[in-house]
Motif scaffolding. Structure first.
Motif, PDB file in Angstrom:
ATOM      1  N   GLY A 186     132.954 122.039  81.686  1.00  0.00           N
ATOM      2  CA  GLY A 186     132.894 121.628  83.086  1.00  0.00           C
ATOM      3  C   GLY A 186     133.158 120.134  83.229  1.00  0.00           C
ATOM      4  N   MET A 187     133.777 119.776  84.349  1.00  0.00           N
ATOM      5  CA  MET A 187     134.084 118.380  84.628  1.00  0.00           C
ATOM      6  C   MET A 187     133.015 117.784  85.542  1.00  0.00           C
ATOM      7  N   ALA A 188     132.278 116.832  85.020  1.00  0.00           N
ATOM      8  CA  ALA A 188     131.301 116.120  85.843  1.00  0.00           C
ATOM      9  C   ALA A 188     131.091 114.722  85.303  1.00  0.00           C
ATOM     10  N   GLY A 189     130.784 114.646  84.012  1.00  0.00           N
ATOM     11  CA  GLY A 189     130.452 113.357  83.390  1.00  0.00           C
ATOM     12  C   GLY A 189     131.576 112.342  83.482  1.00  0.00           C
ATOM     13  N   VAL A 190     132.835 112.803  83.355  1.00  0.00           N
ATOM     14  CA  VAL A 190     133.946 111.852  83.426  1.00  0.00           C
ATOM     15  C   VAL A 190     133.972 111.242  84.827  1.00  0.00           C
ATOM     16  N   LEU A 191     133.729 112.069  85.825  1.00  0.00           N
ATOM     17  CA  LEU A 191     133.702 111.589  87.217  1.00  0.00           C
ATOM     18  C   LEU A 191     132.526 110.637  87.441  1.00  0.00           C
TER      19      LEU A 191
ATOM     20  N   PHE B 106     130.639 104.993  87.951  1.00  0.00           N
ATOM     21  CA  PHE B 106     129.780 103.939  87.387  1.00  0.00           C
ATOM     22  C   PHE B 106     130.661 102.780  86.913  1.00  0.00           C
ATOM     23  N   ARG B 107     131.762 103.096  86.224  1.00  0.00           N
ATOM     24  CA  ARG B 107     132.659 102.069  85.688  1.00  0.00           C
ATOM     25  C   ARG B 107     133.290 101.243  86.809  1.00  0.00           C
ATOM     26  N   SER B 108     133.692 101.910  87.878  1.00  0.00           N
ATOM     27  CA  SER B 108     134.353 101.132  88.929  1.00  0.00           C
ATOM     28  C   SER B 108     133.357 100.210  89.639  1.00  0.00           C
ATOM     29  N   PHE B 109     132.118 100.672  89.821  1.00  0.00           N
ATOM     30  CA  PHE B 109     131.109  99.792  90.440  1.00  0.00           C
ATOM     31  C   PHE B 109     130.792  98.611  89.518  1.00  0.00           C
ATOM     32  N   LEU B 110     130.691  98.880  88.216  1.00  0.00           N
ATOM     33  CA  LEU B 110     130.363  97.816  87.251  1.00  0.00           C
ATOM     34  C   LEU B 110     131.478  96.773  87.195  1.00  0.00           C
ATOM     35  N   ALA B 111     132.726  97.257  87.180  1.00  0.00           N
ATOM     36  CA  ALA B 111     133.867  96.333  87.096  1.00  0.00           C
ATOM     37  C   ALA B 111     133.881  95.400  88.306  1.00  0.00           C
ATOM     38  N   ALA B 112     133.638  95.973  89.485  1.00  0.00           N
ATOM     39  CA  ALA B 112     133.654  95.163  90.707  1.00  0.00           C
ATOM     40  C   ALA B 112     132.509  94.151  90.684  1.00  0.00           C
TER      41      ALA B 112
ATOM     42  N   GLY C 198     123.017 116.901  84.281  1.00  0.00           N
ATOM     43  CA  GLY C 198     123.658 117.751  85.275  1.00  0.00           C
ATOM     44  C   GLY C 198     124.390 116.894  86.295  1.00  0.00           C
ATOM     45  N   HIS C 199     125.343 117.513  86.982  1.00  0.00           N
ATOM     46  CA  HIS C 199     126.114 116.796  87.997  1.00  0.00           C
ATOM     47  C   HIS C 199     125.342 116.896  89.299  1.00  0.00           C
TER      48      HIS C 199
ATOM     49  N   ALA D 101     139.768 115.064  90.613  1.00  0.00           N
ATOM     50  CA  ALA D 101     141.003 115.633  90.066  1.00  0.00           C
ATOM     51  C   ALA D 101     141.481 114.818  88.864  1.00  0.00           C
ATOM     52  N   ALA D 102     141.456 113.496  88.997  1.00  0.00           N
ATOM     53  CA  ALA D 102     141.899 112.638  87.893  1.00  0.00           C
ATOM     54  C   ALA D 102     141.029 112.857  86.661  1.00  0.00           C
ATOM     55  N   SER D 103     139.738 113.050  86.875  1.00  0.00           N
ATOM     56  CA  SER D 103     138.816 113.242  85.754  1.00  0.00           C
ATOM     57  C   SER D 103     139.102 114.549  85.026  1.00  0.00           C
ATOM     58  N   ALA D 104     139.356 115.604  85.795  1.00  0.00           N
ATOM     59  CA  ALA D 104     139.660 116.909  85.177  1.00  0.00           C
ATOM     60  C   ALA D 104     140.969 116.831  84.395  1.00  0.00           C
ATOM     61  N   VAL D 105     141.927 116.088  84.920  1.00  0.00           N
ATOM     62  CA  VAL D 105     143.230 115.988  84.246  1.00  0.00           C
ATOM     63  C   VAL D 105     143.089 115.190  82.942  1.00  0.00           C
ATOM     64  N   GLN D 106     142.189 114.220  82.914  1.00  0.00           N
ATOM     65  CA  GLN D 106     141.964 113.506  81.647  1.00  0.00           C
ATOM     66  C   GLN D 106     141.424 114.465  80.579  1.00  0.00           C
TER      67      GLN D 106
END
Ligand code: APR
Length: 312
Positions: free
Chosen positions: A141-146, A151-157, A173-174, A229-234
């Protein structure tokens, strides 16, 4: 070319098809219960190919039998969360849809890897694992990547560095009980605690937990779709190209982290054999307690499915 089926041609499914096409990961079959939507979006995506430079075949259909021979199936069919609706409210409605989809996968694409995206994620992934009877290596299942990319985008900003240098790990869990692991999140290999004071970090962790709800509130008529969608594709890319990425994945646990017979987000290696390895981290007592709380939540959702007891 691998054959990829995307079931559900709504916001997430169509965005996933676009990312898959741009990465030329395989030929794509887009399936939706509303046939015209699948056909129309597939044609539109195909027609973008000459401009965007992808040679991918994309077809749309209303017939689930068209998934026959797929190497990988992405499942996005279902209702998105509406404002005020919890992920668990979605459970009953989406379980009916996913039951049918999983039966079709078992029947027509019995060799496929399945990546589940429909919410409530961990419960729908479990349902698919049970209905298909596939080995756990082939149902994730796709959740953690998302959750991690949020989290990564908030940290980077916050820190003012490139997103490329931020690594983050989110377990569990998601949902509201996810467990962002601050200790295992870094900037260029340096722990993020060196860059952000504790109180601010806690706010960012909370924003990550509420990341889905924040977007639902803004959109009013649906839920997030580009980042899911991007996370699932990764994940799909790691399987199809045997990249062996180490990603947070909703995986079937069979004793790992002390849990049995449920799906929960854990670090795992994805490659040509699917879920190749679950990585067990040492957790503090606080982190373990948070993960247990998250697992209890998923278990409640699984109980709501009212399935026969598991035989494997
Ligand atoms: N078979 C195929 N397609 C189906 C079926 C079915 N049985 N039931 C519904 N669908 C289709 C709908 O017709 C719709 O086009 O699934 C699509 C869902 O698309 P959206 O409503 O746009 O929802 P989306 O935002 O894509 O979210 C889908 O992913 O992230 C999760 O929480 C989200 O569970 C939701 C799922």
């Amino acid at each position: 070319m691998p054959k990829i089926a995307v079931i559900g041609a709504g916001n997430v499914g169509a965005s996933a098809a676009l990312y898959l096409a741009e990465a030329e990961l395989g030929d794509i079959t887009l399936v939706d219960i509303v046939e015209g939507v699948a056909k129309g979006k597939a044609l539109d995506l195909l027609e973008a190919g000459p401009v965007r430079g992808y040679d991918t075949m994309i077809e749309g259909t209303g017939d689930l039998r068209a998934i026959a021979g797929s190497d990988l199936v992405l499942v996005t069919a279902g209702l998105p969360r509406k404002p005020g609706m919890s992920r668990l409210d979605l459970l009953k409605a989406n379980a009916d849809i996913i039951r049918g989809v999983a039966q079709a996968i078992r029947e027509h694409a019995s060799k496929a890897f399945v990546i589940m995206i429909t919410n409530p994620l961990d419960v729908m992934t479990y349902l698919t694992y049970r209905v298909t009877g596939f080995p756990r290596e082939r149902v994730v299942g796709m959740a953690g990547v998302l959750d991690s990319t949020r989290f990564r985008s908030f940290l980077a900003a916050e820190i003012g560095v490139s997103i490329e240098d931020i690594q983050a790990m989110v377990l569990g869990g998601h949902g509201d009980t996810m467990v962002p692991l601050v200790r295992y999140s870094t900037v260029g290999g340096i722990p993020i605690e060196k860059f952000i004071v504790k109180e601010r970090l806690e706010q960012i962790v909370q924003r990550t937990r509420d990341g889905g709800a924040e977007i639902v509130k803004l959109l009013q008529t649906g839920s997030a779709f580009y980042a899911p969608a991007a996370s699932a594709v990764q994940m799909a890319e790691s399987i199809l190209k045997d990249k062996k990425r180490l990603l947070p994945v909703a995986a079937h646990l069979n004793g790992e982290y002390g849990f049995r017979d449920l799906f929960l987000g854990v670090p795992a290696i994805l490659g040509s054999r699917g879920l190749e390895k679950i990585v067990e981290l040492e957790l503090t007592s606080e982190e373990s307690a948070a993960l247990k709380k998250s697992a209890d939540e998923v278990r409640k959702g699984i109980a709501d499915l009212e399935l026969e007891p598991a035989t494997r």
